[in-house]
Design an enzyme around this catalytic site. Structure first.
Site, short mmCIF file in Angstrom:
data_model
loop_
_atom_site.label_atom_id
_atom_site.label_comp_id
_atom_site.label_asym_id
_atom_site.label_seq_id
_atom_site.Cartn_x
_atom_site.Cartn_y
_atom_site.Cartn_z
N TYR A 1 -1.79 0.38 9.67
CA TYR A 1 -2.47 -0.50 8.80
C TYR A 1 -1.33 -0.38 7.61
CZ TYR A 1 -4.48 -0.62 4.18
OH TYR A 1 -3.82 -1.11 2.27
N SER B 1 0.97 -1.12 -0.20
CA SER B 1 0.34 0.12 0.47
C SER B 1 1.00 1.36 0.11
CB SER B 1 -0.58 0.24 1.72
OG SER B 1 -1.52 1.26 1.38
#
Ligand SMILES: NC(=O)c1ccc[n+]([C@@H]2O[C@H](COP(=O)([O-])OP(=O)(O)OC[C@H]3O[C@@H](n4cnc5c(N)ncnc54)[C@H](O)[C@@H]3O)[C@@H](O)[C@H]2O)c1
Length: 329
Positions: A158, A133
């Site tokens: 995250y 990501s």
């Protein structure tokens, strides 16, 4: 030969599996169908895949070691893995970190173990492609974000789990020669998208006349990347596994649109597509958020031929059209 797609009922997983089936591949899809967002949407995506020939679905939680290990014996024809299953979302990682530990750390390792076993067969494993990501860049200030930049200062849990996933894979590429490609996705949007992401949240609120929450008073930029461009990059990564030349066979690439957009300009595009004005509810910056994302795609263009073509003026209306037909509004 077959390709294992984890997170096949998810947004990117469904589109990638659909494209693979369309080019005649056999796809084994797994997904836990968890309720982080409405499982009915995941079931509807699956129904789309199940209508194509060559698709098999297994409801498996990738944190379940035995269930994942069993795939090797059950499907000996798997020669590639596309690993997209994860607990996504920056803000939710502040509320429920263990969901990220289970899916993004434990689940990452179960998939790597499967890849190691498959790679040890005489006919080997052609490649493991996995989702990382743009969140790994944390609050880096050097824009655009280049893959060579240091990414050891995430600003969300995250992002930390996604960075950890890359490091874990690097060790398996080094130890066992598992050929692997990590793809750092930048804010992916499009039809069948995620209900926790801004295209969906803003579109539903505008259509229903509710205010939309705008963080940092709208002073943010995002490199919004259309799903078809992402899928082209994912398929190219599957088709071009890295070689072990001067190091472990592991590469990491950015897949982003390379055109960051001001949040308020992006809202204006959604307003035009919905033919309705938004009511803005301005908020300060949220913990875990970053001011701007912007992908340097030189390496992905060079090695994967990645060339995103979809501007938000084209992609957002396609999302809004899909949203209206999905909900019959
Ligand atoms: N959409 C984006 O903008 C974006 C940006 C950066 C990275 N990513 C990454 O891309 C991947 C796909 O994201 P997405 O947007 O399609 O998200 P998504 O939530 O729609 O898809 C993920 C799928 O994985 C499944 N899943 C989660 N935990 C699981 C588990 N333990 N076992 C089995 N299945 C599990 C979910 O049920 C879901 O269907 C994820 O790894 C995500 O972190 C997405």
């Amino acid at each position: 030969m077959a390709i294992l797609v984890t997170g096949a009922a998810g947004f990117i997983g469904m589109h990638a599996a659909h494209a693979l089936l369309a080019r005649g591949e056999e796809v084994i899809g797994v997904d836990s169908l968890n309720d982080y967002y409405d499982p009915a949407l995941k079931q509807a995506r699956l129904a789309r895949l199940q209508a194509a020939s060559g698709f098999t679905f297994l409801p498996i939680d990738i944190a379940n070691r035995d269930a994942v290990a069993g795939l090797a014996a059950r499907f000996p024809t798997i020669d590639r893995i596309l690993h997209l299953a994860a607990q996504a979302g920056v803000r939710y990682s502040l509320e429920n970190p263990f969901a990220y530990v289970d899916s993004n750390l434990v689940g990452q390792v179960t998939i790597m173990e499967l890849a190691r076993r498959l790679a040890a067969r005489p006919d080997g494993l052609r490649g493991l492609v996995y989702a990382s990501s743009s969140s790994v860049y944390g609050a880096n200030r050097d824009l655009p974000y280049a893959v060579e930049q240091a990414t050891d200062s995430p600003v969300s849990f995250y992002g930390a789990t996604k960075k950890a996933g890359e490091i874990l894979v690097q060790s398996y590429a080094h130890l066992y020669g598992v050929p692997a490609t990590g793809l750092r996705f930048f804010t992916v949007y499009g039809p069948w998208g995620r209900p926790d992401m801004s295209p969906w949240l803003f579109t539903s609120a505008i259509i229903e006349g509710r205010p939309i929450k705008v963080f940092n008073n709208g002073r943010m930029k995002r490199d919004f990347t259309y799903i078809d461009d992402i899928v082209a990059g994912v398929l190219a990564a599957l088709d071009h596994p890295p070689a072990a030349d001067d190091g472990p066979p592991h590469r990491v690439y950015n897949l982003g649109n390379h055109r960051p957009v001001n949040l308020l300009d992006y809202i204006a595009v959604i307003e035009r597509a919905c033919q309705k004005k938004a009511v803005l509810d301005l908020h300060p910056m949220q913990p875990g958020d970053v001011l701007e994302t912007y992908a340097d795609i030189d390496a992905s263009a060079r090695d994967l031929g990645f060339a995103p073509t979809t501007a938000i003026e084209e992609g957002i209306p396609r999302f809004v059209d899909w949203y209206k037909s999905y909900f019959n509004v």
